[in-house]
Scaffold this motif. Structure first.
Motif, PDB file in Angstrom:
ATOM      1  N   LEU A 186       0.838  -1.201   0.000  1.00 45.86           N
ATOM      2  CA  LEU A 186       0.000   0.000   0.000  1.00 45.86           C
ATOM      3  C   LEU A 186       0.872   1.249   0.000  1.00 45.86           C
ATOM      4  O   LEU A 186       0.541   2.250  -0.660  1.00 45.86           O
ATOM      5  CB  LEU A 186      -0.943  -0.012   1.199  1.00 45.86           C
ATOM      6  CG  LEU A 186      -1.890  -1.223   1.295  1.00 45.86           C
ATOM      7  CD1 LEU A 186      -2.943  -0.981   2.372  1.00 45.86           C
ATOM      8  CD2 LEU A 186      -2.538  -1.534  -0.040  1.00 45.86           C
ATOM      9  N   ALA A 187       1.996   1.189   0.704  1.00 48.14           N
ATOM     10  CA  ALA A 187       2.941   2.311   0.675  1.00 48.14           C
ATOM     11  C   ALA A 187       3.499   2.495  -0.732  1.00 48.14           C
ATOM     12  O   ALA A 187       3.705   3.631  -1.201  1.00 48.14           O
ATOM     13  CB  ALA A 187       4.067   2.064   1.676  1.00 48.14           C
ATOM     14  N   GLU A 188       3.729   1.393  -1.417  1.00 50.04           N
ATOM     15  CA  GLU A 188       4.215   1.467  -2.796  1.00 50.04           C
ATOM     16  C   GLU A 188       3.189   2.139  -3.702  1.00 50.04           C
ATOM     17  O   GLU A 188       3.531   2.982  -4.545  1.00 50.04           O
ATOM     18  CB  GLU A 188       4.517   0.059  -3.301  1.00 50.04           C
ATOM     19  CG  GLU A 188       4.934   0.005  -4.759  1.00 50.04           C
ATOM     20  CD  GLU A 188       4.987  -1.416  -5.294  1.00 50.04           C
ATOM     21  OE1 GLU A 188       5.246  -1.564  -6.508  1.00 50.04           O
ATOM     22  OE2 GLU A 188       4.749  -2.364  -4.527  1.00 50.04           O
ATOM     23  N   ARG A 204       4.024   5.464  -5.716  1.00 50.97           N
ATOM     24  CA  ARG A 204       4.121   5.428  -7.177  1.00 50.97           C
ATOM     25  C   ARG A 204       3.075   6.316  -7.844  1.00 50.97           C
ATOM     26  O   ARG A 204       3.378   7.016  -8.823  1.00 50.97           O
ATOM     27  CB  ARG A 204       4.003   3.989  -7.667  1.00 50.97           C
ATOM     28  CG  ARG A 204       5.229   3.145  -7.371  1.00 50.97           C
ATOM     29  CD  ARG A 204       5.045   1.697  -7.786  1.00 50.97           C
ATOM     30  NE  ARG A 204       4.896   1.534  -9.227  1.00 50.97           N
ATOM     31  CZ  ARG A 204       4.733   0.359  -9.831  1.00 50.97           C
ATOM     32  NH1 ARG A 204       4.693  -0.759  -9.103  1.00 50.97           N
ATOM     33  NH2 ARG A 204       4.602   0.281 -11.153  1.00 50.97           N
ATOM     34  N   LEU A 205       1.852   6.300  -7.341  1.00 52.51           N
ATOM     35  CA  LEU A 205       0.835   7.164  -7.937  1.00 52.51           C
ATOM     36  C   LEU A 205       1.139   8.629  -7.675  1.00 52.51           C
ATOM     37  O   LEU A 205       0.898   9.495  -8.532  1.00 52.51           O
ATOM     38  CB  LEU A 205      -0.549   6.794  -7.409  1.00 52.51           C
ATOM     39  CG  LEU A 205      -1.333   5.757  -8.234  1.00 52.51           C
ATOM     40  CD1 LEU A 205      -0.576   4.433  -8.333  1.00 52.51           C
ATOM     41  CD2 LEU A 205      -2.718   5.544  -7.651  1.00 52.51           C
ATOM     42  N   HIS A 206       1.681   8.914  -6.475  1.00 50.82           N
ATOM     43  CA  HIS A 206       1.993  10.303  -6.143  1.00 50.82           C
ATOM     44  C   HIS A 206       3.120  10.841  -7.021  1.00 50.82           C
ATOM     45  O   HIS A 206       3.100  12.020  -7.424  1.00 50.82           O
ATOM     46  CB  HIS A 206       2.389  10.397  -4.668  1.00 50.82           C
ATOM     47  CG  HIS A 206       2.422  11.797  -4.141  1.00 50.82           C
ATOM     48  ND1 HIS A 206       3.530  12.615  -4.242  1.00 50.82           N
ATOM     49  CD2 HIS A 206       1.469  12.536  -3.497  1.00 50.82           C
ATOM     50  CE1 HIS A 206       3.266  13.774  -3.674  1.00 50.82           C
ATOM     51  NE2 HIS A 206       2.023  13.759  -3.233  1.00 50.82           N
ATOM     52  N   GLU A 207       4.072   9.987  -7.341  1.00 48.59           N
ATOM     53  CA  GLU A 207       5.213  10.420  -8.158  1.00 48.59           C
ATOM     54  C   GLU A 207       4.836  10.617  -9.622  1.00 48.59           C
ATOM     55  O   GLU A 207       5.521  11.346 -10.350  1.00 48.59           O
ATOM     56  CB  GLU A 207       6.340   9.394  -8.061  1.00 48.59           C
ATOM     57  CG  GLU A 207       7.034   9.373  -6.704  1.00 48.59           C
ATOM     58  CD  GLU A 207       8.088   8.283  -6.607  1.00 48.59           C
ATOM     59  OE1 GLU A 207       8.161   7.442  -7.549  1.00 48.59           O
ATOM     60  OE2 GLU A 207       8.832   8.275  -5.615  1.00 48.59           O
ATOM     61  N   HIS A 208       3.779   9.976 -10.068  1.00 47.63           N
ATOM     62  CA  HIS A 208       3.371  10.059 -11.472  1.00 47.63           C
ATOM     63  C   HIS A 208       1.882  10.383 -11.571  1.00 47.63           C
ATOM     64  O   HIS A 208       1.066   9.555 -11.999  1.00 47.63           O
ATOM     65  CB  HIS A 208       3.680   8.747 -12.188  1.00 47.63           C
ATOM     66  CG  HIS A 208       5.119   8.359 -12.139  1.00 47.63           C
ATOM     67  ND1 HIS A 208       6.081   8.950 -12.943  1.00 47.63           N
ATOM     68  CD2 HIS A 208       5.787   7.458 -11.355  1.00 47.63           C
ATOM     69  CE1 HIS A 208       7.263   8.429 -12.678  1.00 47.63           C
ATOM     70  NE2 HIS A 208       7.113   7.525 -11.717  1.00 47.63           N
ATOM     71  N   PRO A 209       1.488  11.586 -11.168  1.00 52.13           N
ATOM     72  CA  PRO A 209       0.055  11.935 -11.203  1.00 52.13           C
ATOM     73  C   PRO A 209      -0.447  12.046 -12.636  1.00 52.13           C
ATOM     74  O   PRO A 209       0.250  12.538 -13.530  1.00 52.13           O
ATOM     75  CB  PRO A 209       0.020  13.290 -10.492  1.00 52.13           C
ATOM     76  CG  PRO A 209       1.394  13.869 -10.707  1.00 52.13           C
ATOM     77  CD  PRO A 209       2.331  12.699 -10.703  1.00 52.13           C
ATOM     78  N   THR A 241       2.985  11.186   2.768  1.00 53.31           N
ATOM     79  CA  THR A 241       3.662  11.078   4.056  1.00 53.31           C
ATOM     80  C   THR A 241       3.375   9.727   4.721  1.00 53.31           C
ATOM     81  O   THR A 241       2.467   9.001   4.302  1.00 53.31           O
ATOM     82  CB  THR A 241       3.189  12.193   4.998  1.00 53.31           C
ATOM     83  OG1 THR A 241       1.766  12.052   5.181  1.00 53.31           O
ATOM     84  CG2 THR A 241       3.482  13.577   4.415  1.00 53.31           C
ATOM     85  N   PRO A 242       4.124   9.383   5.773  1.00 56.65           N
ATOM     86  CA  PRO A 242       3.779   8.181   6.537  1.00 56.65           C
ATOM     87  C   PRO A 242       2.346   8.203   7.055  1.00 56.65           C
ATOM     88  O   PRO A 242       1.706   7.144   7.161  1.00 56.65           O
ATOM     89  CB  PRO A 242       4.804   8.197   7.678  1.00 56.65           C
ATOM     90  CG  PRO A 242       5.991   8.902   7.110  1.00 56.65           C
ATOM     91  CD  PRO A 242       5.416   9.966   6.220  1.00 56.65           C
ATOM     92  N   ALA A 247      -0.178   9.331   5.459  1.00 57.13           N
ATOM     93  CA  ALA A 247      -1.023   8.900   4.345  1.00 57.13           C
ATOM     94  C   ALA A 247      -1.007   7.377   4.219  1.00 57.13           C
ATOM     95  O   ALA A 247      -2.042   6.753   3.942  1.00 57.13           O
ATOM     96  CB  ALA A 247      -0.549   9.549   3.048  1.00 57.13           C
ATOM     97  N   VAL A 248       0.149   6.763   4.435  1.00 59.25           N
ATOM     98  CA  VAL A 248       0.237   5.301   4.375  1.00 59.25           C
ATOM     99  C   VAL A 248      -0.562   4.684   5.514  1.00 59.25           C
ATOM    100  O   VAL A 248      -1.311   3.719   5.322  1.00 59.25           O
ATOM    101  CB  VAL A 248       1.700   4.841   4.421  1.00 59.25           C
ATOM    102  CG1 VAL A 248       1.789   3.319   4.498  1.00 59.25           C
ATOM    103  CG2 VAL A 248       2.458   5.364   3.205  1.00 59.25           C
ATOM    104  N   SER A 249      -0.430   5.242   6.720  1.00 58.96           N
ATOM    105  CA  SER A 249      -1.219   4.744   7.850  1.00 58.96           C
ATOM    106  C   SER A 249      -2.711   4.863   7.576  1.00 58.96           C
ATOM    107  O   SER A 249      -3.496   3.955   7.899  1.00 58.96           O
ATOM    108  CB  SER A 249      -0.854   5.514   9.123  1.00 58.96           C
ATOM    109  OG  SER A 249       0.486   5.275   9.493  1.00 58.96           O
ATOM    110  N   ALA A 250      -3.115   5.981   6.971  1.00 57.46           N
ATOM    111  CA  ALA A 250      -4.522   6.163   6.630  1.00 57.46           C
ATOM    112  C   ALA A 250      -4.973   5.126   5.611  1.00 57.46           C
ATOM    113  O   ALA A 250      -6.096   4.606   5.687  1.00 57.46           O
ATOM    114  CB  ALA A 250      -4.755   7.574   6.094  1.00 57.46           C
ATOM    115  N   ALA A 251      -4.107   4.814   4.646  1.00 60.54           N
ATOM    116  CA  ALA A 251      -4.453   3.810   3.647  1.00 60.54           C
ATOM    117  C   ALA A 251      -4.643   2.440   4.292  1.00 60.54           C
ATOM    118  O   ALA A 251      -5.586   1.707   3.957  1.00 60.54           O
ATOM    119  CB  ALA A 251      -3.377   3.752   2.568  1.00 60.54           C
ATOM    120  N   VAL A 252      -3.766   2.067   5.234  1.00 61.97           N
ATOM    121  CA  VAL A 252      -3.886   0.774   5.911  1.00 61.97           C
ATOM    122  C   VAL A 252      -5.154   0.729   6.757  1.00 61.97           C
ATOM    123  O   VAL A 252      -5.928  -0.236   6.697  1.00 61.97           O
ATOM    124  CB  VAL A 252      -2.642   0.501   6.777  1.00 61.97           C
ATOM    125  CG1 VAL A 252      -2.839  -0.760   7.618  1.00 61.97           C
ATOM    126  CG2 VAL A 252      -1.397   0.380   5.904  1.00 61.97           C
TER     127      VAL A 252
END
Length: 455
Positions: free
Chosen positions: A66-68, A72-77, A406-407, A409-414
């Motif tokens: 999920l962090a990936e 990846r999406l953030h780097e290539h909007p 940010t971290p 955002a990853v926590s929110a995704a999980v």
């Protein structure tokens, strides 16, 4: 003596909604809550505890992937309908786990669809967005939405595909839904059959707070094109008819209309074309507008008022006007939140250590729009918010775009993946919950013919 046109009386739609909502609050205070507002957030039953725990652990185990996705999406909007790389990334992640997803689903090249379970049983969809804003990237955090949706589906796939003993009958559909920003991708998918056989839908959106239910306004796009007659602005101005005059009169008319609009209606406008040279009476002027409102019927009323403004400005200036509603897009209705499903989301988020704010805590003036509204008027649905930034950071800003990588955002995704998965599991496992969900939806008016609502 000439006949005078009789003015159209004011619509009572907004007042009718206020009366109904007031009656609902009074009933709740008296202990006789209306549908969807009765039990506490953690008292609705749901899936067996061992399955819930297993799904949560599965979501936690997916954190690296999920962090990936978030990164990846953030780097290539990619903007609306151009999310080829983003959609391929998500389909690739699914394929690693043995999930075959259909890319280009329902006639949209950047949409995708994956399924799990038995289509003969109840079906719930998890929606994933992944488009970005031109020039500012993931300033709405759709990379987090994508990670949450894919993570929820994979957590369910891992658990329901390997668990021993009885499993909930039914199906989970993962819908990759492009083009939310400035368009209505979900409406395109719905018109192409994406929601056929689906009984409910859920998704989550990043924000500056955890919120169970917040107002989302309906939105329509509008273009006025005024056409006049060119003339030399000094030698023969009386031979011209000024389209820019019509556009500016209409723009002022919007300002005057605001005095009588309901408090959460919104109209934004820009004059995109206003002539070529000061020495030539302007032949063509173009105004682009957004119109928003809290309810479908008040959005329809606002649309009619804007039509009157454009025609009046054309009449006053001797010009012609072309009125183009939703040209190149589809209307978005407000979100109709299902409280029975929302309670299950809140219970799942409590298990994650989050405490989503209930409806009515945040001011309803903090309102944007989403095409998920069109889904929620076809089938029961929820669109809660998950915190990835401080509460002072607004959507569609560079600061929020930074927060979406940010971290936190990853926590929110999980946490959102776990919450969506558990909510879906609850819906499939609990016949009583399903009955409450659909009884509430029927009490709210049932399905609406979204496609023809503004005809």
């Amino acid at each position: 003596m000439g006949r005078m046109d009789r003015p159209t009386p004011p619509s009572t739609a907004y007042l009718d909604h206020l009366v109904a909502e007031t009656a609902g609050r009074r009933a709740a205070l008296a202990g006789a809550a209306p549908a969807g507002q009765g039990a506490g957030p953690d008292d609705d039953g749901g899936a067996p505890a061992d399955l819930v725990t297993a799904v949560e652990r599965a979501a936690e185990g997916l954190e690296p992937e999920l962090a990936e996705i978030v990164r990846r999406l953030h780097e290539h909007p990619e903007p609306a309908f151009e999310e080829h790389r983003s959609a391929a990334t998500l389909v690739e992640v699914l394929a690693r786990h043995g999930v075959a997803a259909e890319l280009g689903a329902h006639g949209v090249p950047t949409a995708f669809r994956a399924e799990l379970g038995d289509p003969a049983g109840p079906t719930i969809a998890i929606c994933a967005e992944y488009d970005a804003l031109p020039g500012i990237g993931h300033a709405c955090g759709h990379n987090v939405i994508a990670a949450a949706g894919v993570g929820a589906f994979l957590a369910l796939h891992q658990v329901l595909g390997s668990a021993d003993g009885p499993l909930p009958a039914g199906r989970v559909v993962l819908l990759g839904t492009p083009a939310e920003e400035g368009h209505s991708g979900k409406e395109v998918l719905a018109r192409n059959g994406a929601l056929e056989g689906i009984d409910a839908a859920i998704m989550v959106h990043p924000y500056g707070l955890d919120v169970a239910d917040q107002v989302w306004l309906g939105r329509r796009l509008l273009t006025w094109t005024f056409t006049g007659r060119p003339a030399h602005a000094s030698a023969q101005p009386y031979m011209g008819r000024n389209a820019l005059d019509a556009a500016t009169l209409a723009y002022q008319g919007i300002g005057l209309l605001r005095q009588q609009m309901p408090p959460v209606d919104r109209v934004h406008a820009t004059i995109a074309e206003g002539g070529t040279r000061p020495s030539i009476i302007t032949e063509r002027a173009v105004v682009h507008l957004y119109a928003r409102s809290k309810y479908p019927d008040t959005l329809r009323d606002l649309s009619r008022r804007l039509d009157d403004i454009a025609r009046g400005a054309a009449l006053m200036t001797g010009t012609e006007v072309e009125i183009a509603w939703d040209d190149g897009a589809h209307p978005s209705l407000p979100v109709r939140t299902n409280e029975a499903l929302t309670r299950r989301w809140v219970a799942a988020q409590h298990r994650r250590g989050r405490d989503p704010l209930p409806a009515g805590v945040l001011s309803e003036t903090l309102a944007a729009s989403t095409d998920f509204g069109n889904v929620s008027f076809r089938i029961p649905g929820i669109h809660p918010l998950v915190q990835v930034s401080g509460p002072d950071v607004a959507l569609h800003t560079a600061e929020f775009a930074a927060a979406a990588a940010t971290p936190a955002a990853v926590s929110a995704a999980v946490d959102s993946a776990a919450g969506l998965a558990v909510t879906a599991l609850d819906y499939l496992s609990d016949a009583g919950l399903r009955a409450a969900v659909h009884e509430e939806f029927a009490a709210q008016g049932g399905p609406v013919d979204v496609e023809r609502y503004f005809d």
